[in-house]
Design an enzyme around this catalytic site. Structure first.
Site, mmCIF file in Angstrom:
data_model
loop_
_atom_site.group_PDB
_atom_site.id
_atom_site.type_symbol
_atom_site.label_atom_id
_atom_site.label_comp_id
_atom_site.label_asym_id
_atom_site.label_seq_id
_atom_site.Cartn_x
_atom_site.Cartn_y
_atom_site.Cartn_z
ATOM 1 N N TRP A 10 62.293 -51.721 64.081
ATOM 2 C CA TRP A 10 62.624 -51.138 65.269
ATOM 3 C C TRP A 10 61.804 -51.634 66.328
ATOM 4 O O TRP A 10 62.241 -51.412 67.704
ATOM 5 C CB TRP A 10 62.620 -49.536 65.383
ATOM 6 C CG TRP A 10 63.337 -49.152 64.207
ATOM 7 C CD1 TRP A 10 64.282 -49.490 63.470
ATOM 8 C CD2 TRP A 10 63.601 -47.524 63.891
ATOM 9 N NE1 TRP A 10 64.907 -48.718 62.827
ATOM 10 C CE2 TRP A 10 64.512 -47.293 63.073
ATOM 11 C CE3 TRP A 10 62.868 -46.398 64.679
ATOM 12 C CZ2 TRP A 10 64.830 -46.224 62.423
ATOM 13 C CZ3 TRP A 10 63.193 -45.138 63.842
ATOM 14 C CH2 TRP A 10 64.150 -44.953 63.150
ATOM 15 N N LYS A 11 60.930 -52.273 66.265
ATOM 16 C CA LYS A 11 60.091 -53.223 67.511
ATOM 17 C C LYS A 11 59.421 -51.927 68.341
ATOM 18 O O LYS A 11 59.269 -50.966 67.862
ATOM 19 C CB LYS A 11 60.709 -54.238 68.062
ATOM 20 C CG LYS A 11 61.325 -55.244 66.828
ATOM 21 C CD LYS A 11 61.962 -56.543 67.521
ATOM 22 C CE LYS A 11 62.403 -57.437 66.559
ATOM 23 N NZ LYS A 11 62.781 -58.718 67.128
ATOM 24 N N GLU A 167 62.543 -65.926 58.961
ATOM 25 C CA GLU A 167 63.263 -65.594 60.315
ATOM 26 C C GLU A 167 62.796 -66.756 61.158
ATOM 27 O O GLU A 167 61.801 -67.133 61.564
ATOM 28 C CB GLU A 167 62.649 -64.491 60.860
ATOM 29 C CG GLU A 167 62.638 -63.140 59.953
ATOM 30 C CD GLU A 167 62.240 -61.993 60.750
ATOM 31 O OE1 GLU A 167 63.256 -61.194 61.030
ATOM 32 O OE2 GLU A 167 61.331 -61.655 61.341
ATOM 33 N N SER A 213 69.077 -62.224 64.184
ATOM 34 C CA SER A 213 70.449 -61.544 64.562
ATOM 35 C C SER A 213 71.228 -61.304 63.430
ATOM 36 O O SER A 213 72.810 -61.687 63.367
ATOM 37 C CB SER A 213 71.078 -62.950 65.554
ATOM 38 O OG SER A 213 70.303 -63.224 66.717
ATOM 39 N N GLY A 234 66.467 -56.396 63.434
ATOM 40 C CA GLY A 234 66.017 -56.088 64.540
ATOM 41 C C GLY A 234 67.080 -55.223 65.337
ATOM 42 O O GLY A 234 67.234 -54.199 65.029
ATOM 43 N N GLY A 235 67.901 -55.767 66.378
ATOM 44 C CA GLY A 235 68.796 -55.449 67.257
ATOM 45 C C GLY A 235 69.666 -54.514 66.462
ATOM 46 O O GLY A 235 69.887 -53.063 67.003
HETATM 47 P P1 PGA Z 1 66.826 -59.663 65.393
HETATM 48 O O1 PGA Z 1 65.294 -59.232 65.144
HETATM 49 O O2 PGA Z 1 67.882 -59.031 64.303
HETATM 50 O O3 PGA Z 1 67.040 -58.680 66.657
HETATM 51 O O4 PGA Z 1 67.413 -61.041 65.740
HETATM 52 C C1 PGA Z 1 65.019 -59.604 63.703
HETATM 53 C C2 PGA Z 1 63.260 -59.539 63.414
HETATM 54 O O5 PGA Z 1 62.767 -59.710 64.551
HETATM 55 O O6 PGA Z 1 62.922 -59.009 62.590
#
Ligand code: PGA
Length: 255
Positions: A10-11, A167, A213, A234-235
């Site tokens: 979730w950052k 990643e 992504s 992430g998103g």
């Molecule tokens: P993202 O992020 O899915 O928004 O690209 C992935 C991550 O940083 O773990």
């Protein structure tokens, strides 16, 4: 057999109240998920509350980082014991944002991995190349340095308790995903590095997630690849329906 592990990172998103709400939605939505290991990583601030929400469910708790020391004068940091106490199962270590903005190195990744393993939690070790490194033909050398650095001094048994997240930095948060073939190729290379360190059978048992992504539209294609064993999201993990749209295609796959 490798586990398929899909974790939401979730950052720096969501207040405590928002985190509790999303965690509750996910607990309900993930009830029918049997094979995929589902984990969520809220901010440190929300971890303890979210721990109460996921308790007894099939959603695991993850932290976004950790410090390698037990306690002391380390302003802003959180120790592994503190995470363990509230029921954290997974700890994300070496995320590219930590590496690029906050001075994370392969040496600090290694210290954090050892600390987390010593408390029987599972590190999710993030590796990946930048666009410039890929263009310069340095993909393999970058991944080799990161894997060797993260696993320095770890026994085969310890390695078996880790998860890797490959990643590519150019795919994180950009909407650009590695193609299925690009991702598979990098994952196979990472597995070959593990095989060099620990032999083939250990390498075949370590889950390697893809991150960058990943979304419902591309999850099935990526997860179907031979060496892709889940995702770090992430998103698309910030909403229950899109996160579930990534988890569902993982059910029924065997690796
Ligand atoms: P993202 O992020 O899915 O928004 O690209 C992935 C991550 O940083 O773990």
């Amino acid at each position: 057999m490798r586990k398929i592990v899909i974790a939401g990172n979730w950052k720096m998103n969501k207040t405590v109240a928002e985190s509790v709400k999303l965690a509750g939605e996910l607990v309900a939505a993930a009830k029918g998920i049997r094979q995929v290991v589902v984990a969520i990583a809220p901010t440190y601030l929300a971890l303890a509350k979210v721990a109460e929400v996921v308790q007894g469910s099939n959603v695991k708790l993850a932290a976004q980082d950790v410090h390698w020391e037990n306690q002391g004068a380390f302003t802003g940091k959180v120790s592994a014991d503190m995470l363990k106490e509230i029921g954290v199962d997974y700890v994300i270590i070496g995320h590219s944002e930590q590496r690029s903005y906050f001075g994370e190195t392969d040496a600090t990744v290694n210290k954090k991995v050892r600390k987390v393993l010593s408390l029987a939690m599972t590190p999710i070790i993030c590796i990946g190349e930048t666009l410039a490194e890929r263009k310069e033909g340095r993909l393999e050398s970058v991944l080799t340095t990161q894997v060797n650095g993260a696993y320095a001094g770890l026994s085969a048994d310890e390695a078996l308790s880790t998860v890797i997240a490959y990643e590519p930095v150019w795919a994180i948060g950009t909407g650009v995903t590695a193609t299925d073939d690009e991702a598979q190729e990098a994952h196979a290379f990472v597995r070959s590095l593990l095989a060099k360190l620990y032999g083939d059978s250990v390498a075949q048992s370590i889950s390697i997630q893809y991150g960058g992504s990943m979304k419902p539209e591309n999850a099935a294609g990526l997860l179907a690849q031979k060496d892709i064993d889940g995702g770090l999201i992430g998103g698309a993990a910030l909403k229950a329906d899109s996160f579930l749209g990534i988890i569902t295609p993982g059910e029924g796959l065997s690796k």
